[in-house]
Enzyme design. Structure first.
Site, short mmCIF file in Angstrom:
data_model
loop_
_atom_site.label_atom_id
_atom_site.label_comp_id
_atom_site.label_asym_id
_atom_site.label_seq_id
_atom_site.Cartn_x
_atom_site.Cartn_y
_atom_site.Cartn_z
N THR A 139 0.85 -1.19 0.00
CA THR A 139 0.00 0.00 0.00
C THR A 139 0.88 1.24 0.00
O THR A 139 1.85 1.33 0.77
CB THR A 139 -0.97 0.06 1.20
OG1 THR A 139 -1.51 1.39 1.27
CG2 THR A 139 -0.30 -0.23 2.53
N ASP A 141 -0.11 3.90 1.13
CA ASP A 141 -0.48 4.69 2.30
C ASP A 141 0.40 4.39 3.51
O ASP A 141 0.40 5.16 4.47
CB ASP A 141 -1.95 4.44 2.67
CG ASP A 141 -2.90 4.88 1.57
OD1 ASP A 141 -2.47 5.64 0.67
OD2 ASP A 141 -4.07 4.47 1.60
#
Lengths: 398, 398
Positions: A139, A141
């Site tokens: 990810t 993020d």
């Protein structure tokens, strides 16, 4: 598992692609080729949807020569999905595994995908079907627990850091106010990374806001006014998931998703409001999907680690592990060295790892030195901006 | 001009920076160092504003060792401006030239800057001050007459081409509708360049619109619907200056500038309208200033030519030319070879070069082969996307 007959393996991707997701896939493919215990490696087309619809691609048949180019390409050559899954879907998937004699399952993704991995391993156990389900982290993020960082994040950080450097160069040459929207949903890792773009005190970004802290518009406006009064320009990095003191995205248009509502035009709305409030013309940039797909700036460390996560996942499955996620552990920071471990998916799934309190800037211009030291080795080479040695404030000649 | 005593030179930048504007500056600097006829090279801080305010930087004093890094950096180390100039400003500038014994003047920019060069050379002549004013071409919009192409454009084209490739990869993996805003004001050169991102028939961009043609929203909506019905996804490239059939920017917020009004959120407005019209969720990306500042993807040809334009400008001034602009002439296309010439600024200034009628796509998916052949040698290496050899539509297995 030497005791087992040769079995098949399967890989599926979940969530948004990254610049290095295909590198993890290439790592899985090459390790599967190297393992005599694995007969065929299947890929699920379109993520979980492919597992439910029995849409499989025979990756073992893919010519070896194609993988180096695939490993360097953004997106996901298998496709992906963001589907919400119900119990019946896991029954369906387990049947698929049985039907195709698939014992080794690799699910590459973030929190949602790790939750799926946990549920799939539980569904297999409930049906007494022996399967080895391994999570492969992915990810941009960086909000997964149990790993020093997630593949995809260093490349996205490298992209946004350069984006802010380059936009800063432009803004220095032709001054104004520019609001740049940074990916990251409700985690400030990528926004904070842009602070490392600053080489000199008056460099962009001049203000960086993290979604971990609500941001009253009035505070942003006064911060911008103060920078603008001092420098005659201001570049602001704002995370796409930034909320105001009422937990609203400043009046931006919003799309409802299976996760938190997603602001669609946050930077634009902020630039218009700043323009009105301060009487200064302002513009906005939204690199958007480029943040997770800009393969030209993929971090070399990230590419290598993503690939190694794929390889480690295969080795772990063959060693009989299940319901675990491959993790990256930092063995040494200088020189940077990582080792690859395993964490129980139970400890990872359904949680999000926040940006550490201690690293949140006290002032929206200051990167925490600890955060900078942590991030720096992951980024790979960063372009230094050339400058005149002479004062940027020209001498009045003549 | 061996007959003249040693004189000084001056360089100023106008308009928006590019990824290679500092390379032209480095070319001017190195050629001035090489020319015994030139004593000191000054840079005007902040473009025309610096010339009016007498804010000069002594570039001859800048250490030689700094220039290679500056030449690779985006923006403008001298600053720039978009100021509208009046007659009194040219009086002021001419006085400055006289005061500092500046005979050689290099103005790097687009149409506005060439108009300034013409007026400055006329102002000098009117005051009987012998000066040699040379225009150095620079604009990512590629809308200058008299030159095969403009420095800055190939790098911006290379950036947007890759941006559409990478966004296309992401969109293929996680399908939807994405509208990408491309720079270029009212010239479609950069938007058209994104068509070269397509390697296969179903690659992004699936629709490319050029501002040379008004675009009724209804037509865009039906184009998108048709692509979406066929592929289940659609990536659309739209020039920031695109107008609808009423010559309005589709309801976008607009900033009034000294040039045509500038839409600030065109891609977002289009994505929201498409979403509503077609009942499909859509998003938008606005790389914005990255399009002219993304130094990591600067075209090697562009960097070299920008530098050579700077050098050629200095040589032309010393040869006694004035009111001319350096031009790039394509001597050969395969292998690509360019020579550097001069055009009267009179023929360049105050006009904009449109994208050729013959190259405007008949359908928003088709690049003209002639345009592709023209653009290709300017771009430098383009990343090829790795793909599975197997059909992107998975076989139904089992």
């Amino acid at each position: 598992m030497t005791k087992m007959p040769r079995s098949n393996a399967l890989v599926a991707h979940g969530g948004g692609p990254t610049a290095v997701l295909n590198a993890s896939l290439a790592g899985i493919v090459e390790e599967c080729h190297a393992q005599p215990g694995i007969a065929t490696l299947y890929g699920a087309a379109g993520g979980a949807a492919g597992l439910i619809a029995d849409a499989l691609i025979d990756l073992s048949a893919e010519p070896i020569a194609n993988w180096p180019a695939i490993a360097q390409s953004p997106g996901s050559v298998l496709g992906s999905s963001r589907q919400d899954l119900v119990d019946a879907d896991f029954d369906q998937m387990t049947k698929l595994l049985q039907r195709h004699n698939i014992r080794y399952v690799f699910l590459t993704g973030g929190n949602g995908t790790m939750r799926m991995a946990l549920r799939l391993s539980e569904a297999c156990r409930a049906r007494n079907y022996e399967a080895f389900v391994i999570g492969v982290p992915k990810t941009i993020d960086n909000d997964l627990y149990g790993t020093d960082h997630t593949p995809g994040f260093p490349s996205a950080a490298r992209f946004f850091l350069h984006a802010l450097k380059f936009i800063g160069s432009d803004n220095r040459a032709l001054p104004g106010v520019t609001v740049v929207e940074v990916l990251g949903r409700d985690a400030g890792w990528l926004s904070a990374a842009t602070l490392l773009a600053r080489e000199q005190e008056d460099d962009a970004p001049h203000l960086v806001y993290l979604p971990e802290r609500p941001l009253p518009f009035s505070r942003m406006a006064s911060d911008v006014e103060s920078v603008y009064r001092r420098l005659g320009r201001a570049v602001i990095a704002v995370c796409e998931g930034q909320l105001d003191e009422n937990h609203e995205p400043f009046g931006a248009d919003v799309r409802r998703t299976s996760r938190a509502p997603l602001a669609l035009n946050l930077a634009h709305v902020l630039s218009m409001r700043l323009s009105k409030e301060l009487g200064i013309s302002a513009r906005s940039e939204k690199p958007g999907l480029l943040g997770r797909s800009f393969a030209s700036l993929a971090s070399p460390v990230d590419l290598a680690e993503a690939r190694e996560c794929g390889r480690a996942a295969v080795r772990s499955a063959l060693a009989g592990e299940t319901a675990v996620m491959v993790s990256i552990e930092r063995a040494s920071n200088a020189p940077y060295q990582a080792v690859f471990g395993l964490v129980p998916i139970q400890d990872v799934s359904g949680r999000t790892r926040p940006f550490p309190e201690a690293w949140i800037p006290a002032h929206p211009t200051l990167a925490s030195p600890d955060f900078a030291a942590w991030l720096d080795p992951l980024l790979g080479p960063i372009q230094t901006l050339g400058r005149l040695q002479q004062s940027p404030t020209p001498r009045q000649s003549g």
